[in-house]
Enzyme design. Structure first.
Site, short mmCIF file in Angstrom:
data_model
loop_
_atom_site.label_atom_id
_atom_site.label_comp_id
_atom_site.label_asym_id
_atom_site.label_seq_id
_atom_site.Cartn_x
_atom_site.Cartn_y
_atom_site.Cartn_z
N LYS A 11 -52.50 -10.04 -51.87
CA LYS A 11 -52.56 -11.29 -52.64
C LYS A 11 -51.29 -12.08 -52.35
O LYS A 11 -50.23 -11.84 -52.92
CB LYS A 11 -52.65 -11.04 -54.15
N GLU A 44 -30.54 -15.41 -61.24
CA GLU A 44 -30.75 -15.90 -59.87
C GLU A 44 -31.01 -17.42 -59.91
O GLU A 44 -31.96 -17.86 -60.55
CB GLU A 44 -32.05 -15.24 -59.42
N CYS A 66 -34.05 -13.33 -52.20
CA CYS A 66 -33.59 -12.38 -53.22
C CYS A 66 -32.23 -11.81 -52.88
O CYS A 66 -31.56 -11.28 -53.75
CB CYS A 66 -34.61 -11.26 -53.34
N GLU A 88 -40.14 -4.83 -55.38
CA GLU A 88 -38.97 -5.50 -54.77
C GLU A 88 -38.76 -6.76 -55.60
O GLU A 88 -39.50 -7.74 -55.44
CB GLU A 88 -39.26 -5.86 -53.31
P1 NAP Z 1 -43.41 -14.47 -58.72
O1 NAP Z 1 -43.64 -15.66 -59.55
O2 NAP Z 1 -43.15 -13.18 -59.42
O3 NAP Z 1 -44.67 -14.33 -57.76
C1 NAP Z 1 -44.78 -13.30 -56.81
C2 NAP Z 1 -46.24 -13.01 -56.58
O4 NAP Z 1 -46.81 -12.51 -57.79
C3 NAP Z 1 -47.06 -14.25 -56.21
O5 NAP Z 1 -48.07 -13.89 -55.31
C4 NAP Z 1 -47.65 -14.65 -57.54
O6 NAP Z 1 -48.84 -15.39 -57.41
C5 NAP Z 1 -47.95 -13.28 -58.12
N1 NAP Z 1 -48.13 -13.24 -59.56
C6 NAP Z 1 -47.62 -14.03 -60.51
N2 NAP Z 1 -48.04 -13.64 -61.73
C7 NAP Z 1 -48.86 -12.56 -61.54
C8 NAP Z 1 -49.61 -11.71 -62.39
N3 NAP Z 1 -49.63 -11.87 -63.71
N4 NAP Z 1 -50.33 -10.71 -61.83
C9 NAP Z 1 -50.34 -10.53 -60.50
N5 NAP Z 1 -49.66 -11.31 -59.63
C10 NAP Z 1 -48.91 -12.30 -60.15
O7 NAP Z 1 -42.20 -14.66 -57.72
P2 NAP Z 1 -41.96 -15.87 -56.73
O8 NAP Z 1 -41.42 -17.01 -57.50
O9 NAP Z 1 -43.15 -16.08 -55.86
O10 NAP Z 1 -40.83 -15.25 -55.77
C11 NAP Z 1 -39.49 -15.35 -56.04
C12 NAP Z 1 -38.96 -14.05 -56.61
O11 NAP Z 1 -39.21 -13.00 -55.68
C13 NAP Z 1 -37.47 -14.08 -56.78
O12 NAP Z 1 -37.13 -13.50 -58.02
C14 NAP Z 1 -36.96 -13.22 -55.63
O13 NAP Z 1 -35.71 -12.64 -55.87
C15 NAP Z 1 -38.04 -12.22 -55.51
N6 NAP Z 1 -38.03 -11.61 -54.17
C16 NAP Z 1 -37.62 -10.32 -54.06
C17 NAP Z 1 -37.56 -9.73 -52.82
C18 NAP Z 1 -37.11 -8.31 -52.66
O14 NAP Z 1 -37.32 -7.75 -51.58
N7 NAP Z 1 -36.52 -7.69 -53.67
C19 NAP Z 1 -37.91 -10.45 -51.68
C20 NAP Z 1 -38.33 -11.77 -51.83
C21 NAP Z 1 -38.40 -12.33 -53.10
P3 NAP Z 1 -48.85 -16.99 -57.34
O15 NAP Z 1 -47.67 -17.42 -56.53
O16 NAP Z 1 -50.15 -17.27 -56.67
O17 NAP Z 1 -48.76 -17.46 -58.75
#
Ligand code: NAP
Length: 493
Positions: A189, A395, A298, A264
């Site tokens: 997804k 962040e 991240c 992650e």
């Molecule tokens: P996010 O809002 O948590 O979204 C990540 C994924 O989860 C997206 O595909 C999102 O879908 C999905 N999602 C959201 N709500 C969900 C739910 N209730 N059930 C299932 N899936 C759900 O994060 P983001 O804003 O895309 O990414 C930024 C974050 O990722 C930052 O905090 C960053 O630090 C972290 N990150 C961490 C790493 C690591 O390796 N530790 C690497 C990269 C990024 P939709 O987008 O379609 O809503």
């Protein structure tokens, strides 16, 4: 759309790189209710295409396809799986320009950086094509003479892989390649903001001979898709990259069917510059870790801790370097900073800056939306930042470099560890003794010493504390997709 982006989109479309349907059981599939969502170019606001907006029903079918495919894929020899993965790698690399362009279109990062991500993403596929052949078990010396004890490693089963928008390819391959190498099948997804790169990669997986159903992609209603993945007893593993808040929800949701989970999550990376650092090395490393992907990673330095003896010199040199960074459409010549992903991201950056300024921080350069409009933001350096400000606590996920001053090594370590996050940390020093001492004291999963870009497919990537569970990349990344089975043969005498 700018002329460049427009012609790139037209070219990619006619070459079949822009897919708008989900991918279930090897078939391109519309949402069952026909709903679609727009995918826009953050640099221009123009719609690139409309993609299927899927939910629970499509996800359940994708899970069923993955379960069917698992039966045969998991029985293939490691060498057969390896060959398919190698072919997938070759195809990704053969199309790295197109995939990079697609990524710049939907995500905004500069083209050079996007093509770099394609190579980085592909490196996981190549690495795990090789690791597929090294899934060794064990023979344990028996405790009784007529017994033989063995350990087998077997694939966990169907994997749900949920990924964010900031690395539209690499966050997928870092999960999917080891999963496939182990014999698992996947339902991906991707973020609704950047599904196009994922769909193009799925198409290449089929061309590579990975069987239909082994790789499925559904996108659309995140919580419905998430709930279907969590509720299904057939999904044996959830692997997630994204925010800590969503990661916690998924971890809780996985409890009802006791799935394996790897997470992650977000970071709050300290970047510590000691008085004895080589200034040029520290500048180069800090710029790289802070401003990659416009600060939207991240592992981006979130807090730059500078020792008092070098603070003014570093702040001046750093501000000069930052002021020469070119901001613009990722297709523009010499552009190193693209737009932020959307308006919500800009509002977050503005509110964090406002909070810091109201508590006494001073903007050295930047500090506001860029004159280009849209979601472009000026690369910003802000000084006199304190631990209680939002910029230090959370962040910022944008091109804001907050400088904090410290006196002693102990103080730097205390400040660095004063957070719930524990993903990446960086230190710049010329002292070998200090580099060991501080690396060992930092409560982080990754530490870069005199280097700002440290991710590689051959090393384990992952966080401690609330930055996550498990590791991706390297030989350790395989363990996330394997179960250990102990077999005792009795009556052997
Ligand atoms: P996010 O809002 O948590 O979204 C990540 C994924 O989860 C997206 O595909 C999102 O879908 C999905 N999602 C959201 N709500 C969900 C739910 N209730 N059930 C299932 N899936 C759900 O994060 P983001 O804003 O895309 O990414 C930024 C974050 O990722 C930052 O905090 C960053 O630090 C972290 N990150 C961490 C790493 C690591 O390796 N530790 C690497 C990269 C990024 P939709 O987008 O379609 O809503």
């Amino acid at each position: 759309m700018s002329t460049d982006a427009q012609s790139v989109a037209a070219r990619l479309n006619s070459a079949g790189f822009i897919r708008s349907q989900g991918f279930i059981g090897g078939k391109w599939t519309d949402a069952y209710d026909g709903k679609t969502i727009e995918v826009t170019n953050p640099a221009t606001g123009e719609v690139i295409t409309n993609v299927s907006c899927m939910g629970g029903r499509e996800t359940n079918d994708a899970i069923a396809s993955a379960q069917d495919a698992f039966v045969s894929w998991s029985k293939q020899t490691a060498a057969e799986r390896s060959k398919c993965l190698r072919k997938w790698y070759d195809l990704i690399m053969a199309h790295k320009e197109e995939l990079g362009q697609l990524m710049t279109l939907e995500q905004g990062k500069p083209l050079k950086e996007a093509i770099g991500e394609v190579s980085y993403g592909a490196s996981f596929v190549e690495f795990y094509a090789e690791e597929a052949k090294r899934i060794y078990g064990d023979i344990i010396p028996a405790t009784l003479p007529d017994r033989r004890l063995f350990v087998l490693k077997q694939p966990v089963g169907v994997v749900g892989a949920i990924t964010p928008w900031n690395f539209p390819l690499a966050m997928i391959t870092r999960k999917v390649a080891p999963a496939l190498a182990c014999g698992c099948t996947v339902v991906i997804k991707p973020s609704e903001l950047t599904p196009l790169t994922a769909l193009a990669a799925a198409e290449l997986s089929i061309q590579a001979g990975i069987p239909p159903g082994a790789v499925n992609v559904v996108m659309g209603n995140a919580s419905d898709i998430g709930e279907a993945l969590l509720a299904s007893p057939q999904v044996r593993k959830i692997t997630f990259t994204g925010s800590t808040a969503v990661g916690k929800k998924l971890m809780a949701g996985a409890a009802s069917t006791v799935k394996k989970v790897s997470l992650e999550l977000g970071g709050n990376a300290p970047c510590i510059i000691f008085d004895d650092a080589d200034l040029d090395v520290a500048l180069k490393g800090t710029l790289a870790t802070k401003f990659r992907n416009s600060g939207q990673t991240c592992v981006c330095a979130n807090r730059i801790l500078v020792q008092e003896g070098i603070y003014d010199k570093f702040a001046n040199a750093f501000s000069n370097a930052v002021s020469s960074m070119k901001v613009g459409d990722g297709f523009g010549e010499g552009v190193v900073q693209g737009p932020l992903i959307n308006d919500a991201a800009v509002h977050k950056v503005e509110s964090f800056l406002q909070d810091a300024i109201s508590k006494g921080a001073k903007v050295l350069i930047g500090g506001k939306r860029h004159s280009l409009g849209m979601t472009f933001f000026e690369p910003t350096v802000i000084t006199d930042v304190k631990s209680e400000m939002l910029l230090s606590r959370e962040e910022v996920f944008g091109p804001i470099a907050p400088l904090l001053k410290f006196k002693t090594e102990e103080e730097a370590i205390r400040m660095a560890n004063d957070t719930n996050a524990g993903l990446a940390a960086y230190i710049f020093t010329s002292s070998i003794k200090r580099s060991w001492r501080v690396s060992e004291a930092l409560e982080y999963g990754l530490v870069g010493v005199n280097e700002g870009l440290i991710s590689t497919e051959v090393a384990p990537f992952g966080g401690v504390k609330q930055s996550g569970l498990g590791r991706e990349g390297s030989k350790y990344g395989m363990d996330e997709y394997l179960e250990i089975k102990y077999i005792c043969l009795g009556n052997m005498s």
